[in-house]
Design an enzyme around this catalytic site. Structure first.
Site, PDB file in Angstrom:
ATOM      1  N   HIS A  46      -1.810  -9.916  25.433  1.00 28.20           N
ATOM      2  CA  HIS A  46      -0.576 -10.591  25.822  1.00 28.20           C
ATOM      3  C   HIS A  46       0.593  -9.915  25.114  1.00 28.20           C
ATOM      4  CE1 HIS A  46      -1.886 -12.897  22.150  1.00 28.20           C
ATOM      5  NE2 HIS A  46      -0.660 -12.559  21.819  1.00 28.20           N
TER       6      HIS A  46
HETATM    7  C1  T46 Z   1      -0.866 -12.946  18.689  1.00 28.17           C
HETATM    8  C2  T46 Z   1      -2.150 -12.423  18.168  1.00 28.17           C
HETATM    9  C3  T46 Z   1      -1.966 -11.379  17.106  1.00 28.17           C
HETATM   10  C4  T46 Z   1      -2.219 -22.470  18.475  1.00 28.17           C
HETATM   11  O1  T46 Z   1      -2.434 -23.642  18.836  1.00 28.17           O
HETATM   12  N1  T46 Z   1      -1.352 -22.226  17.461  1.00 28.17           N
HETATM   13  C5  T46 Z   1      -1.082 -20.969  17.019  1.00 28.17           C
HETATM   14  O2  T46 Z   1      -0.276 -20.796  16.082  1.00 28.17           O
HETATM   15  C6  T46 Z   1      -1.756 -19.873  17.652  1.00 28.17           C
HETATM   16  C7  T46 Z   1      -1.492 -18.445  17.187  1.00 28.17           C
HETATM   17  C8  T46 Z   1      -2.631 -20.130  18.656  1.00 28.17           C
HETATM   18  N2  T46 Z   1      -2.863 -21.419  19.056  1.00 28.17           N
HETATM   19  C9  T46 Z   1      -3.849 -21.678  20.125  1.00 28.17           C
HETATM   20  C10 T46 Z   1      -3.535 -21.069  21.481  1.00 28.17           C
HETATM   21  C11 T46 Z   1      -4.913 -20.866  22.078  1.00 28.17           C
HETATM   22  O3  T46 Z   1      -5.334 -22.061  22.703  1.00 28.17           O
HETATM   23  O4  T46 Z   1      -5.097 -21.088  19.731  1.00 28.17           O
HETATM   24  C12 T46 Z   1      -5.809 -20.619  20.863  1.00 28.17           C
HETATM   25  C13 T46 Z   1      -6.182 -19.147  20.686  1.00 28.17           C
HETATM   26  O5  T46 Z   1      -4.977 -18.347  20.764  1.00 28.17           O
HETATM   27  P1  T46 Z   1      -4.941 -16.931  21.478  1.00 28.17           P
HETATM   28  O6  T46 Z   1      -5.938 -16.866  22.562  1.00 28.17           O
HETATM   29  O7  T46 Z   1      -3.506 -16.607  21.819  1.00 28.17           O
HETATM   30  O8  T46 Z   1      -5.430 -15.983  20.267  1.00 28.17           O
HETATM   31  P2  T46 Z   1      -5.315 -14.391  20.140  1.00 28.17           P
HETATM   32  O9  T46 Z   1      -6.144 -14.006  18.973  1.00 28.17           O
HETATM   33  O10 T46 Z   1      -5.579 -13.723  21.436  1.00 28.17           O
HETATM   34  O11 T46 Z   1      -3.758 -14.130  19.787  1.00 28.17           O
HETATM   35  C14 T46 Z   1      -3.235 -14.546  18.544  1.00 28.17           C
HETATM   36  C15 T46 Z   1      -1.872 -15.242  18.739  1.00 28.17           C
HETATM   37  O12 T46 Z   1      -2.005 -16.328  19.657  1.00 28.17           O
HETATM   38  C16 T46 Z   1      -0.840 -14.296  19.295  1.00 28.17           C
HETATM   39  O13 T46 Z   1       0.454 -14.875  19.184  1.00 28.17           O
HETATM   40  O14 T46 Z   1       0.108 -12.230  18.770  1.00 28.17           O
HETATM   41  O15 T46 Z   1      -3.055 -13.438  17.677  1.00 28.17           O
END
Ligand code: T46
Length: 134
Positions: A46
């Site tokens: 993303h």
């Molecule tokens: C990024 C990379 C480096 C939350 O509820 N609060 C938070 O602060 C974050 C970061 C995520 N979430 C929730 C959103 C999703 O339901 O946790 C779940 C997993 O998040 P995501 O699939 O976006 O995780 P990554 O590892 O793909 O990405 C993360 C960060 O979301 C993103 O901002 O830049 O790490």
């Protein structure tokens, strides 16, 4: 789109790295989150419309692919004193996590799902529109 080396204060007891808003971190830190217990499933895929972040691999190692819509950079990160500045509108993917990898991320805003662009096609369309407005 490169790693940034932070000042490391080392003595016979070990190492200390200090991260400070507006000093070595170029924004006000509003949120810190960390990823651990990672497996072979890649993460990220993303970009953020506005969010700025700094990513540190404070234990273990991983690879991060950064894409600004024009060029891609692949960075391997394993030194806790090195960070990656993730500016807004950078498509990023993280993978090759070591079993002991701990990724710590500093962010300039609270979590907001509407700031995410989770489709690469939408990301390309978005940056074309942004550049047309500029
Ligand atoms: C990024 C990379 C480096 C939350 O509820 N609060 C938070 O602060 C974050 C970061 C995520 N979430 C929730 C959103 C999703 O339901 O946790 C779940 C997993 O998040 P995501 O699939 O976006 O995780 P990554 O590892 O793909 O990405 C993360 C960060 O979301 C993103 O901002 O830049 O790490």
């Amino acid at each position: 789109m490169q790693k940034t080396k932070m000042n490391k204060i080392s003595d016979s007891r070990g190492n200390l790295v200090s991260l400070e808003s507006g000093k070595n971190i170029p924004f006000e830190i509003k949120r810190i989150y960390y990823l651990y217990g990672l497996n072979d499933e890649p993460r990220g895929f993303h970009a953020h419309k506005k969010l700025k972040q700094f990513l540190f691999c404070i234990h273990g190692a991983c690879s991060v692919k950064l894409d600004n819509g024009q060029s891609e950079t692949l960075i391997h990160i394993s030194d806790p004193s090195e960070g990656i500045f993730l500016d807004q509108l950078i498509w990023h993917e993280m993978y090759n996590f070591s079993q002991d990898c701990v990724l710590m991320v500093l962010a300039d805003d609270h979590y907001n799902e509407s700031d995410y662009i989770r489709s690469y096609d939408d990301f390309k369309d978005y940056i074309i529109k942004e550049r047309t407005i500029e």
